[in-house]
Motif scaffolding. Structure first.
Motif, PDB file in Angstrom:
ATOM      1  N   LEU A   7      47.319  -7.510  18.627  1.00 28.63           N
ATOM      2  CA  LEU A   7      46.256  -8.306  18.021  1.00 28.63           C
ATOM      3  C   LEU A   7      46.800  -9.566  17.373  1.00 28.63           C
ATOM      4  N   SER A   8      48.010  -9.930  17.679  1.00 24.91           N
ATOM      5  CA  SER A   8      48.630 -11.043  16.974  1.00 24.91           C
ATOM      6  C   SER A   8      47.902 -12.352  17.156  1.00 24.91           C
ATOM      7  N   ALA A   9      47.235 -12.523  18.281  1.00 28.00           N
ATOM      8  CA  ALA A   9      46.533 -13.797  18.504  1.00 28.00           C
ATOM      9  C   ALA A   9      45.313 -13.559  19.371  1.00 28.00           C
ATOM     10  N   ASN A  10      44.328 -12.891  18.848  1.00 29.81           N
ATOM     11  CA  ASN A  10      43.133 -12.618  19.629  1.00 29.81           C
ATOM     12  C   ASN A  10      42.310 -13.872  19.832  1.00 29.81           C
ATOM     13  N   VAL A  11      41.904 -14.077  21.066  1.00 29.17           N
ATOM     14  CA  VAL A  11      41.146 -15.281  21.399  1.00 29.17           C
ATOM     15  C   VAL A  11      39.944 -14.913  22.249  1.00 29.17           C
ATOM     16  N   PRO A  12      38.757 -15.348  21.906  1.00 24.16           N
ATOM     17  CA  PRO A  12      37.583 -15.034  22.698  1.00 24.16           C
ATOM     18  C   PRO A  12      37.358 -16.046  23.806  1.00 24.16           C
ATOM     19  N   GLU A  33      32.410 -28.305  19.448  1.00 19.61           N
ATOM     20  CA  GLU A  33      31.440 -29.094  20.204  1.00 19.61           C
ATOM     21  C   GLU A  33      30.292 -28.214  20.682  1.00 19.61           C
ATOM     22  N   GLY A  34      30.558 -26.937  20.929  1.00 18.67           N
ATOM     23  CA  GLY A  34      29.528 -26.014  21.381  1.00 18.67           C
ATOM     24  C   GLY A  34      29.137 -24.984  20.343  1.00 18.67           C
ATOM     25  N   GLY A  35      29.538 -25.193  19.095  1.00 21.74           N
ATOM     26  CA  GLY A  35      29.111 -24.309  18.019  1.00 21.74           C
ATOM     27  C   GLY A  35      30.053 -23.168  17.711  1.00 21.74           C
ATOM     28  N   LEU A  36      31.131 -23.008  18.499  1.00 24.11           N
ATOM     29  CA  LEU A  36      32.139 -21.990  18.253  1.00 24.11           C
ATOM     30  C   LEU A  36      33.517 -22.585  18.478  1.00 24.11           C
ATOM     31  N   GLY A  37      34.523 -22.013  17.812  1.00 26.11           N
ATOM     32  CA  GLY A  37      35.874 -22.518  17.950  1.00 26.11           C
ATOM     33  C   GLY A  37      36.650 -21.815  19.054  1.00 26.11           C
ATOM     34  N   ALA A  38      37.794 -22.376  19.429  1.00 30.87           N
ATOM     35  CA  ALA A  38      38.643 -21.762  20.441  1.00 30.87           C
ATOM     36  C   ALA A  38      39.232 -20.449  19.952  1.00 30.87           C
ATOM     37  N   TYR A  39      39.435 -20.354  18.635  1.00 32.08           N
ATOM     38  CA  TYR A  39      40.021 -19.156  18.035  1.00 32.08           C
ATOM     39  C   TYR A  39      38.921 -18.267  17.464  1.00 32.08           C
ATOM     40  N   LEU A  40      38.998 -16.969  17.747  1.00 30.17           N
ATOM     41  CA  LEU A  40      38.015 -16.021  17.234  1.00 30.17           C
ATOM     42  C   LEU A  40      38.390 -15.639  15.809  1.00 30.17           C
TER      43      LEU A  40
END
Length: 326
Positions: free
Chosen positions: A13-18, A24-31
């Motif tokens: 889980l060190s770098a979970n990314v969704p 720009e679309g209301g969510l970030g690259a990082y979860l």
């Protein structure tokens, strides 16, 4: 208490990314909320495999998707899975233990809905959906240990491997095509994390700080401003392998979005600023004394409810993880 089991549980889980969309679309690259229990620990040498299932439901009052500004109150329901692999090297680097994490997300179902507020779609219910592979993330990291204090440094690299195309509107059919599984940008996220774990009392305090930096979306001429992420966890671990605690995070853009795409979004929304922020908190429970297919396994369930959101989705998120040690 088997601390090694807890460490194995969090290694993947060190770098979970969704698979999500940029600010720009209301969510970030990082979860947000990915780095929780044992956030600062890089475990012993070996391989760690993790599987995450995440479901999220949120809303935002105005955003830009694929270059299309949407003034309406917009809802997004998202379910995705993520496979993560962490390899910890049996060597030393700069006095610490090096490791490499890879995350591959898959959007299972994403549904966007809103009611049109601008002609010719005033009062018309609009929806869009998508699925597919998202943006893959690679994170090299190094961990150090000093008594009950464990700390690490890493750099997450978000690659634009998901599908992306600019938004289109079919006025006669009264539909849009705006959702993407990728963000069409590269992002970098340096992160520092620390964990204080008392093996006698089972009390854990963990925290992480990171800064998300993104390239410009050339298709929409939209440049996301840097965003600061702060995450914290308090856990009580029990001799049985169970642990329960509370988690929270804060997200704040530290600059203004730029480019003609950001300017068009500000004008369409009648906003003086697109600077985004959000806070989240919730419970977490884990079990680290399990076995799956003869391998040491751990399970985790956490729930976040967001509040104080501005210029990004405010969501409720339920997150399940299973992690195996090889």
């Amino acid at each position: 208490m088997k601390i090694s089991h807890c460490i194995a549980f969090t290694a993947a889980l060190s770098a979970n990314v969704p698979a999500a969309w940029a600010v720009e679309g209301g969510l970030g690259a990082y979860l947000l909320g990915s780095r929780t229990t044992f956030a600062g620990i890089v475990p012993g040498p070996g391989s760690y495999l993790g599987l995450d299932i995440v479901t999220s439901s949120g809303s935002v009052d105005g955003l830009s998707l694929g270059g299309l500004p949407i003034r309406a109150d917009t809802d997004l329901d998202l379910t995705f899975a993520k496979l993560s692999y962490t390899y910890v090297f049996a060597s030393e680097l700069w006095g610490g233990t090096p490791a490499l994490n890879v995350n591959v997300p898959l959007v299972l179902d994403a549904n966007l809905t809103y009611t049109g507020v601008t002609p010719p779609l005033v009062g018309v219910p609009i929806s869009d959906s998508t699925s597919g592979i998202g943006d893959i993330t690679v994170t090299p990291m190094i961990g150090w240990h000093s008594g009950m204090l464990h700390y690490s440094a890493g750099l997450s690299i978000f690659a634009p491997t998901g599908s992306y195309r600019t938004a289109s509107i079919d006025v006669p059919a009264r539909t849009i095509n705006a959702l993407n599984t990728g963000k069409n940008i590269w992002s970098l996220q340096p992160v520092l994390a620390a964990t204080h774990m008392n093996p006698k009392t089972g009390l854990e305090l963990s925290g992480a700080a990171s800064l998300l930096l993104s390239t410009r979306n050339k298709d929409t001429d939209y440049q996301n401003a840097p965003a600061l992420n702060l995450e914290g966890t308090v856990m009580q671990h029990l001799p049985s392998g169970w642990a329960i605690g509370a988690v929270g995070y804060a997200y704040q853009q530290i600059g203004e979005d730029s480019g003609s795409g950001a300017a068009a979004t500000r004008a369409a929304l009648g906003a003086s600023s697109l600077k985004a922020r959000v806070f989240g908190a919730g419970p977490i429970i884990s079990y680290s004394s399990a076995s799956v297919f003869g391998q040491q396994a751990s399970f985790q369930l956490k729930y976040f409810t967001e509040f104080g959101a501005k210029r990004r989705f405010e969501s409720d998120t339920l997150w399940f993880n299973v992690s195996l040690t090889f």
